[in-house]
Design an enzyme around this catalytic site. Structure first.
Site, PDB file in Angstrom:
ATOM      1  N   LYS A   1       0.822  -1.218   0.000  1.00  0.00           N
ATOM      2  CA  LYS A   1       0.000   0.000   0.000  1.00  0.00           C
ATOM      3  C   LYS A   1       0.852   1.264   0.000  1.00  0.00           C
ATOM      4  O   LYS A   1       0.473   2.269  -0.587  1.00  0.00           O
ATOM      5  CB  LYS A   1      -0.970   0.005   1.183  1.00  0.00           C
ATOM      6  CG  LYS A   1      -2.061  -1.051   1.040  1.00  0.00           C
ATOM      7  CD  LYS A   1      -3.416  -0.605   1.556  1.00  0.00           C
ATOM      8  CE  LYS A   1      -4.474  -1.590   1.090  1.00  0.00           C
ATOM      9  NZ  LYS A   1      -5.813  -1.303   1.531  1.00  0.00           N
TER      10      LYS A   1
ATOM     11  N   LYS B   1      -6.468  -7.772  -7.881  1.00  0.00           N
ATOM     12  CA  LYS B   1      -7.785  -8.006  -7.286  1.00  0.00           C
ATOM     13  C   LYS B   1      -8.732  -6.834  -7.598  1.00  0.00           C
ATOM     14  O   LYS B   1      -8.273  -5.699  -7.789  1.00  0.00           O
ATOM     15  CB  LYS B   1      -7.685  -8.276  -5.784  1.00  0.00           C
ATOM     16  CG  LYS B   1      -7.398  -7.090  -4.919  1.00  0.00           C
ATOM     17  CD  LYS B   1      -7.633  -7.437  -3.449  1.00  0.00           C
ATOM     18  CE  LYS B   1      -7.537  -6.182  -2.611  1.00  0.00           C
ATOM     19  NZ  LYS B   1      -8.116  -6.284  -1.310  1.00  0.00           N
TER      20      LYS B   1
ATOM     21  N   LYS C   1     -11.639  -1.170  -4.624  1.00  0.00           N
ATOM     22  CA  LYS C   1     -12.393   0.086  -4.577  1.00  0.00           C
ATOM     23  C   LYS C   1     -11.570   1.228  -5.152  1.00  0.00           C
ATOM     24  O   LYS C   1     -12.103   2.175  -5.703  1.00  0.00           O
ATOM     25  CB  LYS C   1     -12.703   0.457  -3.125  1.00  0.00           C
ATOM     26  CG  LYS C   1     -13.492  -0.560  -2.345  1.00  0.00           C
ATOM     27  CD  LYS C   1     -13.894   0.081  -1.023  1.00  0.00           C
ATOM     28  CE  LYS C   1     -14.188  -0.925   0.043  1.00  0.00           C
ATOM     29  NZ  LYS C   1     -13.065  -1.132   0.978  1.00  0.00           N
TER      30      LYS C   1
END
Ligand code: AQP
Length: 335
Positions: free
Chosen positions: A111, A194, A197
């Protein structure tokens, strides 16, 4: 009776992956268990969230839980920042967890990306907050996908270290709940990523609130190749060579609760132009009613806030005595 804790971040664009991988399972877990489902807004702000969006996204996650079938009278639904036990305990656990342990967390590396120096400290200590979420309720089980397994291991280590350091048998050692039917849904544009959002392309995901036409259009445009639908034979490829094709098959499996073999025996060798409309129908049948109910619930934000307030009260009544005991164990004076 098991006490289950799980959370979803209110970071907007709730999608089919969140539904099939998490929210749908929350509903089934209610049978015979005490369930605590949290909208984890404190986790969300480890990366920047626009305040007015955060409010809407928080209600959106709560609405998705209820629309999918979580019963707010039976299960506890609340937003994390409304219950101070999470931040109080996370500070304590920040003092238990070791820097070396956090340095091994792969999700932070993913991240934070290359610009690690500029990532928030909150993102770095995210796993300690997740440990606090679980331990503040003495949760016994947490449903986890692959991406959260490492964090749950860390929660177990933190609980163990607290118990050892203070020579108590206080925090339970939480068990992962590996859900056999929890699907991992990949992006419609790239079968190796994946569904997410935060993907800048809205066409990469099916949002829970998408209407039937949008769902059908996104599936029609989903990336495939010129080969027919895989049939299990080497000549029509494998997950490694045709990730987008297998992702669509796996989505079909998750939606219909059929096996890959069943889907491939029906569609294998046929063109995607025949498979995609059937997949769109399955997605609309499964997701459509949830999206409709969600939109209906979101028309009455005051009612959602009432559910969250009630959930927060019930969450406090479990976590506050636990935090009091933690303070007592640690020698915090409470004059
Ligand atoms: N693609 C997915 N397939 C299956 N399950 C998924 N989940 C997320 N994406 C998929 C599961 O949804 C739950 C809630 O996720 P989260 O909101 O806490 O955070 P996340 O895993 O970081 O979700 P996203 O969608 O990828 O959001 P961004 O882009 O903000 O990071 C979790 O149980 C997760 O496993």
């Amino acid at each position: 009776m098991a006490r289950i804790f799980s959370g979803v971040q209110p970071t907007g664009n709730l999608h089919l992956g969140n539904y099939l991988g998490a929210i749908r399972n929350f509903v089934n877990l209610q049978k015979g268990n005490e369930c605590i489902y949290c909208v984890v807004d404190l986790h969300a702000v480890t990366v920047w969230q626009e305040p007015k969006n955060l409010i809407c996204n928080t209600r959106e996650v709560a609405a998705a839980f209820i629309a999918a079938g979580v019963d707010p009278k039976k299960s506890i639904i609340f937003n994390q920042s409304a219950v101070s036990a999470h931040t109080t305990l996370s500070w304590v656990l920040n003092c238990v967890v070791r820097v070396g342990w956090l340095n091994r967390m792969t999700q932070f590396k993913e991240k934070a990306g290359k610009n690690r120096e500029n990532a928030s400290v909150g993102l770095y200590v995210y796993p300690a907050l997740m440990a606090a979420d679980i331990l503040a309720y003495f949760a016994t089980h947490v449903p986890v996908g692959d991406d959260q397994k490492q964090h749950l291991e860390l929660t177990r280590d933190i609980a163990q270290k607290f118990n050892n350091d203070y020579d108590v048998d206080f925090f339970p050692i939480v068990e992962p709940l590996i859900l056999e039917d929890a699907a991992r849904v990949m992006s419609l544009r790239d079968g190796r990523q994946k569904m997410s959002k935060s993907d800048p392309s809205d066409n990469a995901r099916i949002n829970i609130t998408d209407d039937a036409d949008t769902i059908a259009k996104k599936i029609r445009r989903a990336k495939t190749d010129s080969e027919p639908v895989p049939d299990g034979s080497q000549s029509l490829g494998t997950v490694a060579t045709r990730p987008e094709a297998f992702n669509l098959i796996d989505i079909f499996c998750a939606l219909t609760e059929c096996s890959r073999t069943e889907i491939m025996s029906e569609f294998g060798g046929k063109p995607f132009s025949e498979f995609k409309p059937a997949l769109a129908d399955a997605a609309i049948t499964s997701l459509g009613p949830v999206g409709t109910e969600m939109r209906h619930l979101l028309n009455d934000p005051a009612e959602i806030d009432r559910v969250l307030a009630d959930g927060a009260n019930r969450a406090r009544s479990i976590s506050e005595p636990i935090i009091k005991e933690v303070h007592g164990i640690m020698g915090f004076l409470n004059p």
